[in-house]
Design a protein around this motif. Structure first.
Motif, PDB file in Angstrom:
ATOM      1  N   ALA B  34      -5.026  -5.665   6.811  1.00  0.00           N
ATOM      2  CA  ALA B  34      -5.796  -4.442   6.566  1.00  0.00           C
ATOM      3  C   ALA B  34      -4.858  -3.319   6.094  1.00  0.00           C
ATOM      4  CB  ALA B  34      -6.524  -4.031   7.846  1.00  0.00           C
ATOM      5  N   ARG B  35      -3.724  -3.208   6.773  1.00  0.00           N
ATOM      6  CA  ARG B  35      -2.769  -2.135   6.452  1.00  0.00           C
ATOM      7  C   ARG B  35      -2.217  -2.298   5.035  1.00  0.00           C
ATOM      8  NH1 ARG B  35       0.667  -2.913  10.870  1.00  0.00           N
ATOM      9  NH2 ARG B  35       2.570  -3.203   9.668  1.00  0.00           N
ATOM     10  N   ARG B  37      -3.501  -4.039   2.580  1.00  0.00           N
ATOM     11  CA  ARG B  37      -4.579  -3.868   1.590  1.00  0.00           C
ATOM     12  C   ARG B  37      -4.762  -2.391   1.280  1.00  0.00           C
ATOM     13  NH1 ARG B  37      -8.703  -8.273   3.607  1.00  0.00           N
ATOM     14  NH2 ARG B  37      -8.054  -9.989   2.266  1.00  0.00           N
ATOM     15  N   ALA B  38      -4.754  -1.597   2.352  1.00  0.00           N
ATOM     16  CA  ALA B  38      -4.925  -0.147   2.164  1.00  0.00           C
ATOM     17  C   ALA B  38      -3.757   0.420   1.356  1.00  0.00           C
ATOM     18  CB  ALA B  38      -5.022   0.537   3.525  1.00  0.00           C
ATOM     19  N   CYS B  39      -2.538  -0.035   1.678  1.00  0.00           N
ATOM     20  CA  CYS B  39      -1.343   0.468   0.961  1.00  0.00           C
ATOM     21  C   CYS B  39      -1.371   0.064  -0.514  1.00  0.00           C
ATOM     22  CB  CYS B  39      -0.069  -0.070   1.604  1.00  0.00           C
ATOM     23  SG  CYS B  39       0.346   0.722   3.154  1.00  0.00           S
ATOM     24  N   ALA B  41      -4.251  -0.627  -2.206  1.00  0.00           N
ATOM     25  CA  ALA B  41      -5.405   0.013  -2.839  1.00  0.00           C
ATOM     26  C   ALA B  41      -5.123   1.484  -3.167  1.00  0.00           C
ATOM     27  CB  ALA B  41      -6.620  -0.103  -1.925  1.00  0.00           C
ATOM     28  N   ASP B  42      -4.428   2.186  -2.277  1.00  0.00           N
ATOM     29  CA  ASP B  42      -4.220   3.621  -2.545  1.00  0.00           C
ATOM     30  C   ASP B  42      -2.950   3.879  -3.377  1.00  0.00           C
ATOM     31  OD1 ASP B  42      -2.028   3.458  -0.884  1.00  0.00           O
ATOM     32  OD2 ASP B  42      -2.899   4.632   0.750  1.00  0.00           O
ATOM     33  N   THR B  44       0.187   3.111  -2.744  1.00  0.00           N
ATOM     34  CA  THR B  44       1.461   3.356  -2.043  1.00  0.00           C
ATOM     35  C   THR B  44       2.503   2.316  -2.434  1.00  0.00           C
ATOM     36  OG1 THR B  44       0.303   4.352  -0.173  1.00  0.00           O
ATOM     37  CG2 THR B  44       2.551   3.587   0.225  1.00  0.00           C
ATOM     38  N   ARG B 113       2.124  10.252   2.960  1.00  0.00           N
ATOM     39  CA  ARG B 113       0.876   9.494   2.810  1.00  0.00           C
ATOM     40  C   ARG B 113       0.278   9.115   4.160  1.00  0.00           C
ATOM     41  NH1 ARG B 113       0.681   6.777  -2.305  1.00  0.00           N
ATOM     42  NH2 ARG B 113       2.352   7.523  -3.658  1.00  0.00           N
ATOM     43  N   ASP B 142       0.955   2.786  10.282  1.00  0.00           N
ATOM     44  CA  ASP B 142       0.167   4.025  10.280  1.00  0.00           C
ATOM     45  C   ASP B 142       0.896   5.106  11.066  1.00  0.00           C
ATOM     46  OD1 ASP B 142      -1.888   2.870   8.821  1.00  0.00           O
ATOM     47  OD2 ASP B 142      -2.770   1.993  10.631  1.00  0.00           O
TER      48      ASP B 142
END
Lengths: 102, 464
Positions: B34-35, B37-39, B41-42, B44, B113, B142
């Motif tokens: 999840a972490r 994927r978020a990194c 997608a945004d 980073t 971020r 996070d």
């Protein structure tokens, strides 16, 4: 509280360190760590190291200094209480227990 | 299915490195997926990779790589392959400093971020493609409001203190980092510094005060972390510390005071003619052997490594002198070829296997084995400087690579005479005839060329 302070003092070695870091600051931090304890569990992936964590607070500039000042004030209050034997079952003595629980 | 897990990757429960069909992957726990994927997608991860702070990393489905049934979940992370991993104890001053700056830069960008680096070990960084790059993507975590930077003390032990040791005290850090994989403990480091050094601002803060606080409170049962939460530890406080550390690191000077070889290039005994002969010989030897990988043993500031770099996939330049390797690193960093890997290493005492089960960090020889070696102006240092009998020298060269170029330095050579000037000559067997016979037992000598009026010989060695 007095017992605990003696222990902390016994941990000191050498005059150089005392010279660069005033004892009152050490003692105030000791008091602070005893006074401010919560039941929140630690979640660090690695051991952040006691000195490392406390130093970051000191490096925090004005905010950190304010906290240190506050802790110093608490330390003075505690000192008075221990001198005049007034700390029977007060709030401070409970915190003191947590500090001396080594 | 048995996966080929990296024996050094086991500490982080969020994921482990493994190799599969020649590529490098990292398993991901559900939380880590999840972490990451978020990194991704945004943007980073993309931004950090574009800035060359992070090695190339992306997410890939296990089905796509034929591992859908391997119990790894749906997604793993794929990383660029780092062909030869070197360790902090094998880096030079500027390599460790750049690794430290990469870590701080990455942390700062993470904070911007709303992310955090959950640790700050030097083993998160590798020399790759000519520069220091972060590769432990799962260190990106996070940010938790009110929490301190957990990696600060580790950063000090593994980066700041070793660099200060070298910069302030003139003591090279490599043996210290080899001796302790977790760096130099703060209390020990505080004892190493003189009173004068303790007055320096950064030392007072990061060493003296930290040691004092650690001495006073490390052995208490008080749980400090929760205390910090009530103290409202803030993001600007961490950012301020990071900026301060970065400034401190940039100011640290490096003077190779005790370097034996740092000035070798300008002080060695080669005439211009001998040097040209040697360069031509080495160049032609590489054409003849056409290896894809070369290890340049005792490579000094990398003149010969750089010479042949365009002809091969990679050159490992190993030298005992951190100052030489630092010079080479700067040459590479400042526009040199990215396929030359500088390594501080002592052939008389190479990095052993280290860490948990002696498999966490691999020994130097296991990592530097190549198709060809250069052993130029080296054998006399091993045989006379290190009292290693010639047969053993040749045996070890052969163990490192099956072919190469070796330079024989006769006893009459000025350098050997200098090595013998204060000691008894117990090296009766140190002769060209003995050396040649040993070489012939393990290699085919294709060609020899004399330099230094016959005091030195260059030998091109093929596999036997």
């Amino acid at each position: 509280m007095r017992l605990n302070l003696t222990r902390v003092q016994n941990n000191k070695h050498g005059s150089i360190r005392r010279f660069v870091f005033p004892r009152f600051l050490t003692l105030s931090l000791a008091a602070a760590c005893g006074l401010v304890t919560l039941s929140t569990p630690a979640h660090a992936y690695i051991d952040p190291g006691t000195g490392g964590m406390l130093l970051q607070l000191l490096l925090g500039g004005a905010a950190g200094a304010l906290v240190i000042g506050k802790l110093y004030w608490l330390r003075i209050k505690e000192g008075f209480q221990s001198i005049f034997g007034g700390g029977s079952e007060s709030e401070e003595s409970g915190d003191s227990d947590s500090e001396t629980g080594n | 299915m048995n996966l080929n897990f990296d024996p050094g990757s086991f500490k982080d429960p969020d994921g482990r490195i493994f190799e599969h069909q020649g590529s490098i992957y990292r398993t991901l726990s559900p939380g880590a997926v999840a972490r990451m994927r978020a990194c991704l997608a945004d943007g980073t991860l993309g931004a950090l990779i574009d800035q060359e702070l992070l090695i190339e990393s992306t997410l890939i489905s296990t089905a796509e790589i034929g591992l859908a049934d391997a119990g790894l979940g749906e997604t793993v992370m794929q990383h660029a392959r780092i062909p030869v991993l070197t360790y902090p104890s094998e880096w030079s001053f500027d390599m460790l400093r750049d690794a430290a700056l990469v870590t701080l830069d990455l942390l700062q960008q993470c904070l911007d971020r709303d992310l955090m680096l959950k640790d700050a070990t030097a083993f998160n960084v590798a020399f790759h493609d000519g520069r220091m790059q972060f590769f432990d993507t799962l260190s990106i975590d996070d940010y938790v409001e009110g929490a301190p930077w957990d990696g600060y003390a580790q950063f000090c032990r593994e980066f700041l203190f070793p660099l200060m040791l070298t910069s302030y005290r003139g003591i090279e850090f490599q043996p210290w980092l080899r001796g302790s994989l977790s760096g130099i403990p703060v209390r020990a480091f505080a004892r190493l510094l003189s009173l004068r050094e303790k007055f320096r601002g950064p030392v007072l803060k990061h060493v003296v005060l930290q040691a004092k606080l650690d001495r006073s409170f490390a052995d208490t049962d008080t749980e400090m972390r929760s205390s910090f939460k009530t103290m409202k530890f803030s993001k600007p406080m961490i950012a301020g510390n990071v900026a301060g550390l970065s400034k401190t690191l940039r100011k640290l000077g490096y003077e190779a005071g005790d370097s034996v070889w740092g000035d070798y290039a300008s002080s060695h005994s080669y005439s211009a003619e001998d040097e040209t002969t040697k360069r031509q010989f080495v160049d032609q030897a590489v054409d003849h052997l056409s290896p894809s990988t070369i290890v340049d043993l005792g490579g000094n500031i990398g003149d010969y490594s750089l010479l042949v770099a365009p002809k091969v996939d990679r050159v490992l330049c190993v030298d005992i002198d951190p100052a030489c390797i630092n010079t080479l690193y700067r040459r590479i960093r400042d526009g040199g070829p990215g396929n030359v890997i500088p390594i501080v290493g002592d052939l008389l005492n190479p990095t052993p296997a280290l860490g948990w089960n002696l498999t966490e960090r691999r020994d130097l020889f296991e990592r530097i084995r190549s198709e060809s070696f250069f052993a130029l102006a080296l054998v006399h240092h091993l045989a006379i400087g290190g009292n290693v009998p010639l047969p053993r020298v040749v045996e070890t060269l052969h163990r490192i690579a099956p072919s190469g170029v070796v330079e024989w330095v006769d006893k009459q050579d000025a350098m050997v005479q200098r090595m013998l000037r204060n000691r008894t000559d117990v090296f009766e067997d140190y002769t060209w005839d003995v050396f040649r016979l040993e070489l012939e037992r393990r290699f085919n000598i294709v060609k020899t060329v004399e330099t230094h009026n016959g005091a030195r010989r260059l030998c091109l060695l093929e596999p036997r």
